[in-house]
Design a protein around this motif. Structure first.
Motif, PDB file in Angstrom:
ATOM      1  N   THR A  20      12.253   0.439 -17.035  1.00  0.00           N
ATOM      2  CA  THR A  20      11.001   0.673 -16.605  1.00  0.00           C
ATOM      3  C   THR A  20      12.203   0.000 -14.968  1.00  0.00           C
ATOM      4  O   THR A  20      12.305  -0.754 -14.899  1.00  0.00           O
ATOM      5  CB  THR A  20       9.557   0.183 -16.539  1.00  0.00           C
ATOM      6  N   LYS A  21      10.918   1.010 -13.871  1.00  0.00           N
ATOM      7  CA  LYS A  21      10.938   0.131 -12.653  1.00  0.00           C
ATOM      8  C   LYS A  21      10.002  -0.059 -12.131  1.00  0.00           C
ATOM      9  O   LYS A  21       9.329   1.592 -11.468  1.00  0.00           O
ATOM     10  CB  LYS A  21      12.362   0.725 -11.854  1.00  0.00           C
ATOM     11  N   LYS A  22       9.184  -0.922 -11.109  1.00  0.00           N
ATOM     12  CA  LYS A  22       7.987  -0.623 -10.419  1.00  0.00           C
ATOM     13  C   LYS A  22       8.255  -1.338  -8.798  1.00  0.00           C
ATOM     14  O   LYS A  22       8.552  -1.781  -8.280  1.00  0.00           O
ATOM     15  CB  LYS A  22       7.263  -1.847 -11.004  1.00  0.00           C
ATOM     16  N   TYR A  23       7.489  -0.010  -7.913  1.00  0.00           N
ATOM     17  CA  TYR A  23       7.341  -0.241  -6.686  1.00  0.00           C
ATOM     18  C   TYR A  23       6.049  -0.423  -6.121  1.00  0.00           C
ATOM     19  O   TYR A  23       4.817   0.123  -7.123  1.00  0.00           O
ATOM     20  CB  TYR A  23       7.896   1.009  -5.940  1.00  0.00           C
ATOM     21  N   ASP A  24       6.012  -0.993  -5.840  1.00  0.00           N
ATOM     22  CA  ASP A  24       4.792  -1.173  -4.285  1.00  0.00           C
ATOM     23  C   ASP A  24       3.984  -0.014  -4.274  1.00  0.00           C
ATOM     24  O   ASP A  24       5.411   0.065  -3.038  1.00  0.00           O
ATOM     25  CB  ASP A  24       4.965  -3.053  -3.451  1.00  0.00           C
ATOM     26  N   LEU A  25       3.343   0.519  -3.721  1.00  0.00           N
ATOM     27  CA  LEU A  25       3.090   1.535  -3.198  1.00  0.00           C
ATOM     28  C   LEU A  25       2.990   1.072  -1.720  1.00  0.00           C
ATOM     29  O   LEU A  25       2.949   2.163  -0.903  1.00  0.00           O
ATOM     30  CB  LEU A  25       1.866   2.049  -4.216  1.00  0.00           C
ATOM     31  N   LEU A  26       2.400   0.268  -1.161  1.00  0.00           N
ATOM     32  CA  LEU A  26       2.606  -0.222   0.319  1.00  0.00           C
ATOM     33  C   LEU A  26       3.514  -0.090   0.910  1.00  0.00           C
ATOM     34  O   LEU A  26       3.709   0.271   2.063  1.00  0.00           O
ATOM     35  CB  LEU A  26       1.427  -1.817   0.497  1.00  0.00           C
ATOM     36  N   SER A  27       4.990  -0.641  -0.016  1.00  0.00           N
ATOM     37  CA  SER A  27       6.166  -0.754   0.603  1.00  0.00           C
ATOM     38  C   SER A  27       6.286   0.565   0.459  1.00  0.00           C
ATOM     39  O   SER A  27       7.517   1.509   1.161  1.00  0.00           O
ATOM     40  CB  SER A  27       6.752  -0.850  -0.449  1.00  0.00           C
ATOM     41  N   LEU A  28       5.989   1.913  -0.692  1.00  0.00           N
ATOM     42  CA  LEU A  28       6.792   2.516  -0.615  1.00  0.00           C
ATOM     43  C   LEU A  28       6.259   3.996   0.302  1.00  0.00           C
ATOM     44  O   LEU A  28       7.189   4.414   0.569  1.00  0.00           O
ATOM     45  CB  LEU A  28       5.985   3.686  -2.015  1.00  0.00           C
TER      46      LEU A  28
END
Length: 321
Positions: free
Chosen positions: A296-304
């Motif tokens: 799995t890989k998580k992305y901070d939505l604000l950065s996205l």
């Protein structure tokens, strides 16, 4: 004897005509007057043109005192009778609609999607006080609802006031002062804030508190994010889900995206999301393939949101036999 009789006749004559009396006659009652209602300044033209949503106006006259004059001290015995033309019940909503149309609002566009502007009139009067002159007061309460009738702009009171020196028995000044007060009340409305809900900005930062509701009227929903997910070896299944730390956004179960290599463009339709709470929301990508450990890989939505890009290479590891 004749002299005494003459003095008596003079005294009677003086009494008959109130000789020496200082009592003055009461002031005449002011004549009835008509105030012609109007707006003293034009609205800024086309300031809010091209809104994504229309708006409707609902007007209520909730004045506790329906008289046009509340205070008048030019006469201690009477108060002038003043009427208005047209009636307040017809003038206020009609003039507000004209004012809003001039600014570019699309009124009564579609009953299914129009927002609702609720206007409640609290005060509308002009008064005269010696030493001050004529003073006009107009007060209204403003609310705004979306097309689901959810309150989006809480009740706010707007007010307009104006004063002018003039004769207490001449209502030309009173007319001008009352119309000026009404115009000031219209200018006191936060039209920018109302337009904010009807318009989609180009950037999520420009509408940081506007919440995604799945209706396509936010910049977040129109933000195109580039996805580029690959794996070694290829042919792995890719899933994604939302992990939230704010009650405004709900956690979501995994949703299947595609097999690697996957490249495409997607828009964000995460209900409850705003630019301000995006830092409390993550997107987790899961990659799995038979015979390999899941990763799995998580992305901070604000950065996205700021970068508009999701790119990652999963290097899969074989399961131990």
């Amino acid at each position: 004897m004749k002299a005494l009789q003459s003095l008596a006749l003079v005294a009677l004559a003086c009494g008959a005509i109130s000789c020496g009396s200082t009592k003055s006659a009461p002031a005449p009652a002011p004549a009835p007057a008509v105030i012609n209602l109007g707006i003293t300044e034009n609205a800024p033209a086309d300031k809010y043109a091209n809104m994504e949503y229309g708006i409707r106006l609902n007007f209520t006259d909730d004045r506790a005192n329906q008289n046009i004059i509340h205070a008048y001290d030019a006469s201690t015995t009477s108060r002038p009778y003043v009427s208005v033309n047209p009636t307040i019940a017809s003038f206020v909503p009609e003039s507000m609609r004209r004012y809003m149309r001039t600014m570019g609002f699309n009124l009564d566009a579609d009953v299914a999607t129009d927002y609702l502007l609720e206007v409640t009139l609290k005060e509308f009067h002009v008064d005269y006080l010696s030493g001050i002159g004529w003073s006009g007061t107009v007060m209204m309460s403003i609310k705004a609802y979306d097309h689901n009738r959810t309150l989006v702009y809480p009740s706010v009171e707007v007010a307009g006031r104006a004063t002018g020196q003039g004769n207490a028995y001449s209502f030309v000044t009173a007319n001008a002062v009352l119309n000026k007060a009404y115009t000031e009340a219209l200018k006191d409305v936060d039209w920018d804030r109302i337009a904010f809900f009807l318009h989609r900005a180009n950037s999520p930062k420009d509408e940081a508190t506007k919440q995604v509701k799945g209706e396509g009227n936010t910049a977040l929903e129109h933000l195109v994010v580039h996805w580029n997910v690959n794996s070694r070896p290829q042919g792995a299944d890719v899933y994604w889900r939302v992990i939230s730390q704010t009650p405004e956004v709900k956690n979501q179960n995994y949703k299947y995206l595609e097999t690697t290599p996957y490249e495409g463009s997607e828009t964000l339709n995460i209900k409850g999301l705003t630019y301000n709470n995006a830092g409390l929301v993550q997107v987790e990508i899961k990659c799995e393939k038979t015979g390999y450990y899941t990763q799995t890989k998580k992305y901070d939505l604000l950065s996205l949101v700021d970068e508009n890009d999701v790119s990652y290479m999963f290097r899969l590891v074989k399961e131990e036999e």
